[in-house]
Design an enzyme around this catalytic site. Structure first.
Site, PDB file in Angstrom:
ATOM      1  N   TYR A 100     -39.172 -37.502 -14.867  1.00  0.00           N
ATOM      2  CA  TYR A 100     -38.119 -38.504 -14.610  1.00  0.00           C
ATOM      3  C   TYR A 100     -38.318 -39.681 -15.540  1.00  0.00           C
ATOM      4  CZ  TYR A 100     -34.922 -37.474 -10.832  1.00  0.00           C
ATOM      5  OH  TYR A 100     -33.884 -36.973 -10.107  1.00  0.00           O
ATOM      6  N   GLU A 119     -35.550 -42.526 -16.068  1.00  0.00           N
ATOM      7  CA  GLU A 119     -34.323 -43.324 -16.155  1.00  0.00           C
ATOM      8  C   GLU A 119     -34.473 -44.457 -17.155  1.00  0.00           C
ATOM      9  OE1 GLU A 119     -34.883 -42.005 -13.070  1.00  0.00           O
ATOM     10  OE2 GLU A 119     -33.075 -42.210 -11.822  1.00  0.00           O
ATOM     11  N   ASP A 128     -13.241 -35.673 -30.145  1.00  0.00           N
ATOM     12  CA  ASP A 128     -14.050 -34.752 -29.338  1.00  0.00           C
ATOM     13  C   ASP A 128     -14.254 -33.504 -30.191  1.00  0.00           C
ATOM     14  OD1 ASP A 128     -14.956 -32.779 -27.633  1.00  0.00           O
ATOM     15  OD2 ASP A 128     -13.693 -33.376 -25.957  1.00  0.00           O
ATOM     16  N   THR A 169     -20.307 -31.462 -27.192  1.00  0.00           N
ATOM     17  CA  THR A 169     -21.313 -30.696 -26.467  1.00  0.00           C
ATOM     18  C   THR A 169     -22.282 -30.133 -27.503  1.00  0.00           C
ATOM     19  OG1 THR A 169     -19.917 -28.745 -26.633  1.00  0.00           O
ATOM     20  CG2 THR A 169     -19.787 -29.988 -24.583  1.00  0.00           C
ATOM     21  N   LYS A 187     -21.924 -25.089 -27.856  1.00  0.00           N
ATOM     22  CA  LYS A 187     -20.911 -24.183 -28.431  1.00  0.00           C
ATOM     23  C   LYS A 187     -21.385 -23.772 -29.823  1.00  0.00           C
ATOM     24  CE  LYS A 187     -17.179 -25.966 -25.557  1.00  0.00           C
ATOM     25  NZ  LYS A 187     -17.304 -27.367 -25.117  1.00  0.00           N
ATOM     26  N   ARG A 232     -27.074 -26.505 -22.945  1.00  0.00           N
ATOM     27  CA  ARG A 232     -25.852 -26.904 -22.248  1.00  0.00           C
ATOM     28  C   ARG A 232     -25.903 -28.412 -22.040  1.00  0.00           C
ATOM     29  NH1 ARG A 232     -22.159 -22.635 -20.493  1.00  0.00           N
ATOM     30  NH2 ARG A 232     -20.504 -23.916 -19.652  1.00  0.00           N
TER      31      ARG A 232
HETATM   32  N1  DSN Z   1     -14.323 -24.945 -21.256  1.00  0.00           N
HETATM   33  C1  DSN Z   1     -14.354 -25.206 -22.667  1.00  0.00           C
HETATM   34  C2  DSN Z   1     -13.540 -24.237 -23.433  1.00  0.00           C
HETATM   35  O1  DSN Z   1     -13.586 -23.075 -23.111  1.00  0.00           O
HETATM   36  O2  DSN Z   1     -12.865 -24.594 -24.390  1.00  0.00           O
HETATM   37  C3  DSN Z   1     -14.037 -26.591 -22.981  1.00  0.00           C
HETATM   38  O3  DSN Z   1     -14.898 -27.444 -22.327  1.00  0.00           O
END
Ligand code: DSN
Length: 436
Positions: free
Chosen positions: A56, A58, A202, A228, A231, A237
């Site tokens: 932890y 914070e 984004d 993110t 991907k 994640r």
């Molecule tokens: N759920 C994602 C997608 O499949 O594009 C976006 O966050």
């Protein structure tokens, strides 16, 4: 027969271990073509499952609310420096638990509830958090929608400018989940500057293409960039936020606030939205940023794009309609508006044949979101497996066969499922055995 990948888990919880092995078997014999999915690298999985799960801390490096953080401070600073260097950003926050919390933090740093925000609605190819009505972003803020022209599938920048001049939003979101074309950040920046709006990109879907140099980098043009890491980056994640340090509209929108933009972002993430950062995941993100800075990753990103283009070409040759007529990125969207069957019909049929994708709204869709007229397919995961143009040719042929046999699928789906399993046997899932 598969080796036991989780020997300890198999002893402690054989029921769960069996489920994980089933998932491995499934993913080893099918094509992962959901464009937002990928295979995390083994080093990323190791870091995610590491001792840091237990810590932890914070706060932020050198300003924590717990003791014993000398090492995790170094780890978080490493992730921050690597994120900044990878994208050329002035500031990075690597604590968001995922993409939606990252976007939520961006909102809180830039706009009070009730402000207008311009973004693409989900059916137009945007994301839930870009102001869609069932999401916090559409409930707490007022979405001013924009999106691709239903006829061409392309964004019309003159129209976007017109909407921005009329509505004067506080934030303009640029980013998508199913727009297959390059986004013109410079044009968005000119529009945002004209109406004194914050520009937020984004880049969750296309960060790897930016790193690979085949898409422009929005960082120089934007106040804030969110993403993110799971991907195209093949990381854990999680989410992260890049930003400028100073707020160019401070005097206009936050005259009483003593914090600059970077500090407002940090405060929004913690303590505004989150508690303890997930240090195991932040460590894994640092690994992903390091890997993404390599020539090997650049080559990977370029191949992702080449594979998507090849798949698009082969489907167009067979008479399929694609949103925007093709692709510049990692995904294509099949457009079945003029067909008697739905996107859902096709996505389910493809899954039966071993091609895992998702049904998706297309610009100008008249069908319900629960069925849609589109199917979204992406190439990041297949490219991580090592597939190239020759495999895309086979996949286009299989997609075509499935679409032509929707009414008598059993034999076709069964045969293709076997052919796909044979193909996948030549391209083992990366990241399972200490490989990449
Ligand atoms: N759920 C994602 C997608 O499949 O594009 C976006 O966050």
């Amino acid at each position: 027969m598969f080796a036991d990948r989780y020997p300890h888990l198999s002893k402690v919880d054989p029921e769960l271990a069996a489920m994980l092995h089933k998932q491995i078997r499934m993913e080893s014999a099918t094509l992962k073509m959901i464009p937002s999915e990928n295979f995390a690298q083994f080093a990323v999985l190791e870091a995610t499952g590491s001792i840091l799960t237990n810590k932890y801390c914070e706060g932020y490096p050198r300003a924590r609310y717990y003791e014993g953080n000398e090492i995790v401070d170094e780890i978080e600073l490493l992730a921050i420096e690597r994120a900044k260097s990878l994208f050329g950003a002035e500031h990075a926050n690597v604590q968001p638990y995922s993409g939606s919390p990252a976007n939520q933090a961006a909102y809180r740093a830039l706009a009070e509830h009730g402000c207008k925000v311009m973004g693409m609605p989900v059916p137009a190819g945007g994301h839930l958090t870009h102001g869609w009505r069932v999401n916090f972003s559409g409930m707490d803020y007022v979405q001013v929608p924009y999106g691709p022209d239903p006829a061409t599938g392309m964004l019309n920048y003159d129209q976007i400018r017109e909407i921005a001049r009329r509505e004067r939003p506080r934030i303009i979101w640029v980013g998508a989940t199913s727009y297959p074309r390059i986004l013109d950040y410079q044009r968005f920046a000119e529009i945002a500057a004209e109406v004194e709006a914050y520009l937020v990109a984004d880049i969750a879907h296309i960060n790897g293409l930016i790193v690979a140099g085949v898409h422009p980098n929005p960082v120089p043009y934007c106040d804030v960039v969110t993403s993110t890491s799971h991907k195209m980056l093949r990381g854990p994640r999680a989410g992260f936020i890049l930003s400028k340090i100073e707020d160019r509209y401070h005097h206009k929108y936050f005259p009483e606030n003593k914090l600059n933009l970077a500090k407002r972002i940090d405060r929004s993430v913690f303590p505004g939205l989150q508690g303890g950062p997930h240090m195991n995941v932040i460590a894994a993100m640092a690994v992903a940023f390091k890997e993404a800075a390599t020539e090997e990753f650049r080559a990977y990103g370029q191949q992702v794009q080449r594979n998507a283009r090849r798949l698009a070409e082969r489907l167009l040759e067979r008479g399929y309609r694609l949103v925007s007529g093709g692709t510049d990125n990692h995904l294509i969207v099949l457009d079945f508006r003029d067909r008697p069957f739905t996107g859902k019909d096709v996505a389910e049929a493809l899954a039966r044949a071993g091609i895992i994708c998702n049904f998706n709204m297309v610009p100008g869709d008249t069908r319900k979101p629960s069925v849609t007229s589109g199917v979204r397919l992406g190439t990041p995961a297949l490219t991580s497996m090592g597939m190239r143009e020759a495999e895309m040719d086979l996949i286009a042929q299989w997609i075509d066969e499935v679409c032509r046999h929707l009414d008598d699928l059993d034999e076709t789906a069964g045969r293709i499922r076997g052919e796909i399993a044979d193909l996948c046997a030549q391209f083992p899932i990366p990241g399972l055995r200490g490989d990449r």
